[in-house]
Design an enzyme around this catalytic site. Structure first.
Site, short mmCIF file in Angstrom:
data_model
loop_
_atom_site.label_atom_id
_atom_site.label_comp_id
_atom_site.label_asym_id
_atom_site.label_seq_id
_atom_site.Cartn_x
_atom_site.Cartn_y
_atom_site.Cartn_z
N GLY A 235 1.00 -1.10 -0.21
CA GLY A 235 0.26 0.02 0.33
C GLY A 235 1.11 1.11 -0.30
N ALA A 506 -0.22 -1.98 13.20
CA ALA A 506 0.48 -2.98 14.46
C ALA A 506 0.26 -2.72 15.59
CB ALA A 506 1.73 -3.78 14.03
N ARG A 627 8.72 -2.22 22.77
CA ARG A 627 8.78 -3.76 22.59
C ARG A 627 8.81 -4.02 20.38
NH1 ARG A 627 4.23 -6.96 25.53
NH2 ARG A 627 5.39 -8.80 25.67
N ASN A 630 7.30 -9.21 16.90
CA ASN A 630 8.01 -9.42 15.85
C ASN A 630 8.48 -9.18 15.31
OD1 ASN A 630 8.42 -12.07 13.82
ND2 ASN A 630 6.31 -12.61 13.88
N PRO A 631 10.53 -9.69 15.42
CA PRO A 631 11.62 -9.04 14.93
C PRO A 631 11.50 -9.57 13.61
CG PRO A 631 11.79 -11.31 16.60
CD PRO A 631 10.49 -10.98 16.17
N GLY A 701 5.22 2.02 15.96
CA GLY A 701 5.04 2.07 14.70
C GLY A 701 6.50 1.64 13.99
N GLU A 704 7.91 2.63 8.50
CA GLU A 704 7.74 3.43 7.97
C GLU A 704 8.77 3.88 8.58
OE1 GLU A 704 4.32 5.99 6.48
OE2 GLU A 704 3.34 5.04 7.87
#
Ligand code: MOS
Length: 745
Positions: A235, A506, A627, A630-631, A701, A704
């Site tokens: 997107g 997220a 935090r 999910n790495p 976030g 970006e």
């Protein structure tokens, strides 16, 4: 599970072709195909459209123009965010930009629609368009606010006096070009009429916006519009709102009473979804010999479409990045007869940091100081313009950690002094900063009688990993194995979210899901502990532990009961709870703290001493994002952004023909983006963290942040390699070659 590098749960569906995208649905029955015809002039008026030949062509069912388009809703500026407004098309004979839709041709097959579109004969009177951007344009005006509702200008202290008095000054102008979002999945839509309703399969970042916008445009009740967008192939901002393909497909489907699908061609994406505005940015920095900034000014002029204002917030993070007593930021707009500006990944920071972080490098050079040291010396203790504390700022940690990992001590202190064979080698770095946003988001979590968990929200997964991280959060929250959690996304009728955008998706959706899990655990415990037949009866729920699909309460002796059993006994239809996250404007943390994410970029380039060919050799980014959920998916977001940043420094540029207002290089052969050969070695490292002011998960976030400052690190490496400063992005061979040092002399 939170924080584990879990593989994408939707990966198998995608690699096996079973993830269905907007254009691919067949259960609606045989659809008709729409082909958008665009204006071949940049400014003027349609005097006549000859539709007869197209209408008579084989398979054609309709030619829709401004003369027969159904009445549409108008844009309502009082609707706060543009993506929720009506997006009327074919509104009249006036042409506002090259490629603007003038017709939709609908036929039984795609080929028939395309062939008939060629038969359409449109006569124009050509007007005098304004297509060429100039920073000092007399027509430049002051927008009321800039994107995201941020203030247009800010001023602290007395900039002019502070700047004049300083020992060392930088005063430079940087320009950035038009840039486009280019998702792999083109903007596409299939609209199926179902009774009075429309089912809209569309590639969209925000379900609620798509539903509201389509309804407002077609003047229908929102509940009659059913958005379906479970999978989105990228997107980057261009799918925050719907575009002509969606509105035209919906209008045609409604008129014809049959499913209609329309996709933009790659070339049409360069015309119809908006682009990052071109910018001219004057950056002024003043410092003492100790490297401490005394004055910072960032003045930005950009293009805007005259009717559809868009002011990218290019100077916004300059307000927060470094300490200095005297400060100015401003945004100005120059109206041009070009497509509207739009959100493109990291709107504001991406072009803004390219300029500011180049200027800081110029300052370091003027001071004779290491650029990392200059940044560390200007680390603020509170947000310098808002005068509030930072929630969780680890810029210096990122700088130090990155310097160590990258081997910054090997950087040649003198530009153009390191040569390896034919290559001039240089190191560059940059800071990264991005605002963190929070939007209203609801997530429902259910427990079924078979012990599975179900997560439901109209949040989207635009390739970022939403399915996966929501699985992790709910698996953790309910103590279920991951394969017992099912995630339903991307459909209107599900609890409303703020969707994917602004890097907020997220954190919003996972924090809301965590809250839903807490409420659901409570319900489960009330049911079990109050049940005389439960092994948990009468126990203190405060000691409960959820794990392996059961709830256990330790007492004199441990007791546990399977979640499925509790649900089956008390609510065989399932138990559910909803969690919600508020709009940031209603959350005091977002006014009491300056909440951002941070990073440090490092780049090494080689510049061919004879040809000025620039090769990126390696990039490293070290980031602080609170935090990490999910790495694996986070790293993927970050390196994608970094590569995009390298493209902004070296390759990306959409060029306007100043006679016609057309983008001349509107395809991916001529609009250059980094390919594999351009990207040798990119690594992203994420520091452990937790921002307790952001939300209950401590997560912020990621999407970006990677692009923010990445281009400046590359640009600064080019300077370090060659001693040449190119301020007109992208940095290409022809801009470097004339000044290349004669290293053999
Ligand atoms: Mo992003 S430019 O908000 O998708």
């Amino acid at each position: 599970m939170i924080g584990q590098p879990v593989n994408r749960v939707d990966g198998p569906l995608k690699v096996s072709g079973r993830a269905t995208y907007a254009y691919e649905y067949w259960d609606a029955g045989q659809p008709l195909y729409g082909c958008i015809v665009g204006a071949t002039i940049g400014k003027g008026r349609i005097t006549r459209i000859h539709t007869e030949n197209a209408e008579r062509a084989q398979g054609v069912r309709m030619v829709m123009t401004h003369q027969n388009v159904p009445v549409q809703g108008v844009r309502d500026e009082s609707v706060q965010f543009e993506y929720w407004r009506a997006q009327p098309v074919l509104t009249g004979p006036d042409i506002h930009y090259h490629g603007e839709p003038v017709a939709l041709v609908v036929a039984a097959t795609f080929e028939q629609a395309r062939a008939a579109a060629d038969l359409l004969d449109v006569e124009y009177t050509v007007g005098r368009g304004r297509f060429a951007f100039a920073a000092d344009d007399d027509e430049a005006y002051i927008p009321k606010v800039v994107n995201a509702g941020l203030p247009t200008d800010t001023a602290v202290g007395d900039f002019e006096a502070g700047f004049r008095a300083a020992a060392v000054r930088v005063d430079q102008r940087y320009t950035t070009p038009y840039e486009f979002s280019m998702p792999m999945e083109p903007h596409a839509c299939l609209v199926e009429p179902r009774g009075e309703d429309l089912v809209v399969h569309v590639s969209s970042q925000i379900v609620d916006a798509a539903q509201t916008s389509v309804a407002a445009t077609l003047r229908m009740a929102p509940e009659r519009i059913h958005i379906v967008t479970p999978f989105v192939g990228g997107g980057f901002g261009s799918k925050l709102g719907v575009h002509a393909e969606t509105i035209l497909a919906a209008l045609a489907a409604r008129v014809l009473g049959q499913p209609v699908k329309v996709a933009l061609t790659r070339q049409q994406i360069f015309q119809l979804v908006g682009m990052r505005p071109t910018s001219s940015q004057r950056v002024r920095l003043a410092a003492g010999r100790d490297g401490k900034l005394t004055a910072i000014a960032h003045d930005v002029t950009m293009h805007t479409n005259p009717d559809l204002e868009f002011a990218e917030q290019t100077a916004a993070t300059t307000r927060s990045l470094y300490a200095a007593p005297h400060r100015l930021t401003s945004h100005r707009l120059t109206p041009l007869d070009l497509p509207r500006g739009a959100d493109v990944r990291a709107p504001g920071e991406a072009p803004g940091l390219l300029a500011v972080e180049s200027a800081v490098d110029e300052l370091a050079h003027a001071l004779g100081m290491d650029p990392i040291e200059v940044r560390i010396r200007n680390e603020p203790t509170v947000d310098p313009e808002r005068d509030v504390p930072y929630s969780d700022r680890h810029l210096v940690d990122c700088l130090r950690d990155g310097a160590r990992r990258f081997g910054w001590e090997h950087r040649p202190a003198t530009p153009a002094s390191l040569r390896e064979g034919r290559w001039l080698v240089g190191y560059g770095m940059s800071a990264a900063i991005r605002g963190h946003f929070q939007g209203p988001t609801a997530v429902q979590v259910r427990l079924e009688a078979d012990g599975t968990g179900v997560v439901r929200t109209d949040m989207t997964d635009i390739g970022t990993g939403t399915y996966t991280i929501l699985t992790q959060v709910v698996a953790d929250g309910l103590g279920l194995p991951a394969d017992r959690v099912r995630v339903e996304l991307g459909r209107s009728g599900l609890p409303t979210s703020w969707g994917s955008g602004g890097s907020w998706g997220a954190a919003n959706s996972c924090a809301a899901a965590a809250r839903a899990c807490a409420a659901l655990r409570e319900k489960v415990l009330v049911a079990a502990c109050g049940d005389a037949d439960s092994p948990l009866h009468g126990r203190d729920p405060a000691g409960a532990h959820f794990g392996d699909g059961s709830v256990r309460i330790d007492g004199a002796e441990g007791a546990s009961q399977a979640l499925g059993e509790i649900v089956a006994r008390h609510h065989p239809e399932g138990m559910e709870a909803q969690g919600e996250i508020r709009f940031m404007g209603d959350d005091p943390n977002y006014s009491d703290y300056s909440i951002h994410t941070y990073g440090a970029h490092f780049a090494e380039v080689g510049v061919d001493a004879d040809t000025a060919e620039i090769r990126l050799r390696r990039m490293l980014g070290v980031f602080s994002v609170g935090r990490v959920l999910n790495p694996k998916t986070a790293r993927s977001q970050l390196i994608g952004g970094m590569i995009w940043g390298a493209g902004a420094a070296l390759e990306e540029e959409a060029v306007v023909d100043s006679r016609s207002g057309a983008f001349v290089n509107r395809d991916l052969a001529q609009y250059l983006v980094p390919v594999h050969a351009d990207v040798p070695d990119v690594e992203a490292v994420i520091l452990d963290g937790y921002d307790d002011k952001a939300n209950l998960l401590g997560a912020k976030g990621v999407g970006e942040l990677g692009i923010c400052g990445a281009g400046a690190a590359v640009a600064n490496a080019v300077f370090n390699a060659t001693g040449l400063r190119v301020r007109d992005f992208p940095i290409t061979i022809e801009k470097l070659l004339p000044g290349l040092p004669d290293v053999d002399a």
